[in-house]
Design a protein around this motif. Structure first.
Motif, PDB file in Angstrom:
ATOM      1  N   ALA A 158      -2.282  16.328  -3.825  1.00 34.59           N
ATOM      2  CA  ALA A 158      -1.820  14.912  -3.504  1.00 34.59           C
ATOM      3  C   ALA A 158      -2.754  13.999  -4.389  1.00 34.59           C
ATOM      4  O   ALA A 158      -2.220  12.892  -4.903  1.00 34.59           O
ATOM      5  N   VAL A 159      -4.005  14.110  -4.499  1.00 35.16           N
ATOM      6  CA  VAL A 159      -4.852  13.393  -5.366  1.00 35.16           C
ATOM      7  C   VAL A 159      -4.322  13.379  -6.653  1.00 35.16           C
ATOM      8  O   VAL A 159      -4.158  11.894  -7.176  1.00 35.16           O
ATOM      9  N   LEU A 160      -3.815  14.275  -7.222  1.00 33.22           N
ATOM     10  CA  LEU A 160      -3.585  14.357  -8.682  1.00 33.22           C
ATOM     11  C   LEU A 160      -2.202  13.298  -8.758  1.00 33.22           C
ATOM     12  O   LEU A 160      -2.015  12.406  -9.571  1.00 33.22           O
ATOM     13  N   GLU A 161      -1.372  13.548  -7.761  1.00 32.97           N
ATOM     14  CA  GLU A 161      -0.005  12.856  -7.787  1.00 32.97           C
ATOM     15  C   GLU A 161      -0.231  11.224  -7.536  1.00 32.97           C
ATOM     16  O   GLU A 161       0.374  10.374  -8.364  1.00 32.97           O
ATOM     17  N   ALA A 162      -1.328  11.059  -6.612  1.00 33.04           N
ATOM     18  CA  ALA A 162      -1.527   9.676  -6.365  1.00 33.04           C
ATOM     19  C   ALA A 162      -2.203   9.042  -7.560  1.00 33.04           C
ATOM     20  O   ALA A 162      -1.860   7.736  -7.777  1.00 33.04           O
ATOM     21  N   GLY A 219       4.394  -0.414   7.861  1.00 32.81           N
ATOM     22  CA  GLY A 219       4.793  -1.351   6.254  1.00 32.81           C
ATOM     23  C   GLY A 219       4.000  -0.560   5.423  1.00 32.81           C
ATOM     24  O   GLY A 219       4.188  -0.829   3.710  1.00 32.81           O
ATOM     25  N   ALA A 220       3.457   0.685   5.250  1.00 35.22           N
ATOM     26  CA  ALA A 220       3.090   1.241   4.247  1.00 35.22           C
ATOM     27  C   ALA A 220       3.883   2.215   3.567  1.00 35.22           C
ATOM     28  O   ALA A 220       4.964   2.544   4.418  1.00 35.22           O
ATOM     29  N   THR A 221       3.977   2.599   2.227  1.00 31.81           N
ATOM     30  CA  THR A 221       4.911   3.467   1.804  1.00 31.81           C
ATOM     31  C   THR A 221       4.354   4.844   1.826  1.00 31.81           C
ATOM     32  O   THR A 221       3.093   4.975   1.166  1.00 31.81           O
ATOM     33  N   VAL A 222       4.829   5.741   2.489  1.00 32.95           N
ATOM     34  CA  VAL A 222       4.412   7.281   2.569  1.00 32.95           C
ATOM     35  C   VAL A 222       4.913   8.147   1.444  1.00 32.95           C
ATOM     36  O   VAL A 222       6.271   8.266   1.696  1.00 32.95           O
ATOM     37  N   TYR A 223       4.300   8.784   0.606  1.00 29.25           N
ATOM     38  CA  TYR A 223       4.816   9.934  -0.038  1.00 29.25           C
ATOM     39  C   TYR A 223       4.252  11.300   0.554  1.00 29.25           C
ATOM     40  O   TYR A 223       3.254  11.379   1.026  1.00 29.25           O
ATOM     41  N   GLU A 224       5.191  12.427   0.471  1.00 31.20           N
ATOM     42  CA  GLU A 224       4.855  13.578   1.068  1.00 31.20           C
ATOM     43  C   GLU A 224       4.848  14.631   0.020  1.00 31.20           C
ATOM     44  O   GLU A 224       5.603  14.469  -0.844  1.00 31.20           O
ATOM     45  N   VAL A 273       0.863  -1.199  -0.004  1.00 25.12           N
ATOM     46  CA  VAL A 273       0.069   0.041   0.083  1.00 25.12           C
ATOM     47  C   VAL A 273       0.914   1.320  -0.047  1.00 25.12           C
ATOM     48  O   VAL A 273       1.928   1.284   0.604  1.00 25.12           O
ATOM     49  N   SER A 274       0.513   2.127  -0.980  1.00 25.10           N
ATOM     50  CA  SER A 274       1.039   3.546  -0.801  1.00 25.10           C
ATOM     51  C   SER A 274       0.192   4.505  -0.240  1.00 25.10           C
ATOM     52  O   SER A 274      -0.907   4.792  -1.131  1.00 25.10           O
ATOM     53  N   VAL A 275       0.465   5.504   0.408  1.00 26.64           N
ATOM     54  CA  VAL A 275      -0.268   6.705   0.854  1.00 26.64           C
ATOM     55  C   VAL A 275       0.449   8.009   0.688  1.00 26.64           C
ATOM     56  O   VAL A 275       1.637   8.306   0.746  1.00 26.64           O
TER      57      VAL A 275
END
Ligand SMILES: Cc1ncc(COP(=O)(O)O)c(C=O)c1O
Length: 393
Positions: free
Chosen positions: A193-197, A180-185, A160-162
């Motif tokens: 953030a929605v556009l990036e995701a 264990g999640a990957t977090v992008y800031e 999972v990536s957040v």
């Protein structure tokens, strides 16, 4: 309309009452019943994976608690004051657990059907961990949806990536990484953030949980209406005048609940609460433009300490569905939410986060002899030192 727009621009706290409108009904009561049955089928699995759901029989539900001391301190005169304690929902500690569980479990079931290992029997995701560990889920969030999807997916064994907006709190990112999640800031707001995701998900061909328009999240939230009906019935209050006040960000969670209530407790009057600087759903509904207008367009920053509500543009799914369904929307300041947070702790000993307190201003605006249900939407996972800071601020 000009008058309302001026009040929004001046960051005044006020209640907007929705004019009458024609309802759209893309989901039926049968859809809500089917969603309820879906969650009941997964209850044994939830009890197995999430110890904290065992006491409630694998149900993703929260207590309805009367708050007499808070009512007294707030000086609310008419009726009775209840808190709907979604701040203590299992795993995610916020209202976002409702939509999050429903969406991730639906995705798991769909994948199992495609792979041929689901043929109508209860699906045991744990037996297929190797398969699910190869499946990626992606989500963008101001904090709590990311925490919900991230934690639920990680515990069930998904990759999972957040993708977190600038408003997201550090402790939420740290907790996700720990699990264990990957977090992008990102330095930008929630919409950025929605556009990036979304872009990352398209490249990776991962599953994107779309907070702005997911019907699965929406139905997961709608199930809360059944729960509230049963609780009010138990208290002998189902035939009373019922007012429900729910903090609102992009609109998904309060919108799903309001939608469910419109079938299940039709007399309930629902009010949304939004921050002075981020009244995205109010702006969308009063102009009829929904997601085609953002708070920045009228000079508001979208910035607020209430991170869950730091949203500048409304959900495209929810706004139109609230026409004819909610009574109104009010705005309030961060300072007011913090003051409610402190009072709630002092009077009732409940620990919630700032966004979660926005409902308490509702009874002042409605000023009615009614059963006032204030939806407390998050807080159980707030670390003690962060909560202490809220008390001191
Ligand atoms: C604590 C809390 N309350 C309310 C909301 C509002 O939900 P929505 O953004 O779906 O309107 C959020 C959203 O993250 C939240 O975190």
């Amino acid at each position: 309309m000009k008058d309302i727009m001026d009040r929004l621009k001046k960051e005044e706290s006020f209640l907007w009452l929705q004019p009458e409108g024609e309802k759209e009904t893309p989901f039926s009561l049968e859809d809500i019943e089917e969603a309820k049955k879906f969650m009941e089928d997964f209850a044994p699995l939830l009890m197995e994976v999430f110890e904290e759901t065992r006491e409630g029989g694998g149900r993703i539900g929260s207590e309805l608690k009367e708050l007499p001391k808070m009512k007294k301190v707030l000086g609310i005169e008419g009726g009775r004051l209840f808190g709907k304690l979604d701040n203590s929902l299992p795993v995610a500690g916020s209202i976002k657990a409702r939509g999050g569980f429903f969406e991730v479990l639906n995705h798991a079931k769909r994948l199992a059907e495609e792979q041929g290992f689901y043929q109508g029997q209860p699906l045991n995701i744990l037996k297929h961990r190797d398969f699910y560990a190869q499946q990626e889920i992606e989500v963008a969030s101001t904090g709590n949806l990311g925490l919900s999807i991230g934690l639920i997916s990680a515990y069930l064994g998904f990759k999972v990536s957040v993708h977190m907006s600038a408003d997201a709190k550090e402790w939420k990112k740290a907790l996700l990484r720990e699990k264990g999640a990957t977090v992008y800031e990102y330095p930008g707001d929630y919409s950025a953030a929605v556009l990036e995701a979304r872009a990352a998900s398209e490249i990776k061909k991962s599953y994107f949980v779309d907070d702005e328009k997911s019907p699965y999240l929406f139905m997961g939230y709608a199930l809360a209406a059944n729960e509230l009906r049963d609780q009010l019935e138990k208290e002998g209050l189902l035939d009373e005048k019922i007012n429900v006040y729910i903090p609102c960000g992009v609109g998904g969670a309060p919108g799903g609940i309001a939608y469910g209530l419109s079938f299940i407790i039709p007399q309930a009057k629902v009010y949304f609460a939004e921050p002075l600087k981020a009244p995205a759903v109010l702006l969308g509904m009063m102009t009829g433009k929904h997601d085609e207008i953002a708070v920045r367009d009228i000079g508001l920053s979208g910035k607020t300490q209430a991170d869950g509500l730091a949203v500048g543009r409304a959900s495209s799914l929810v706004g139109p569905l609230m026409v004819g369904r909610i009574q109104g929307i009010y705005t309030l300041g961060d300072d007011e939410m913090l003051a409610y947070l402190k009072k709630l702790y002092e009077t009732e000993g409940l620990k919630v986060e700032p966004s979660a307190c926005a409902g308490f201003k509702g009874p002042y605006f409605t000023n009615e002899e009614a059963v006032h249900v204030v939806w407390l939407t998050g807080g159980r996972l707030v670390p003690p030192e962060v909560f202490e800071d809220y008390l001191r601020s």
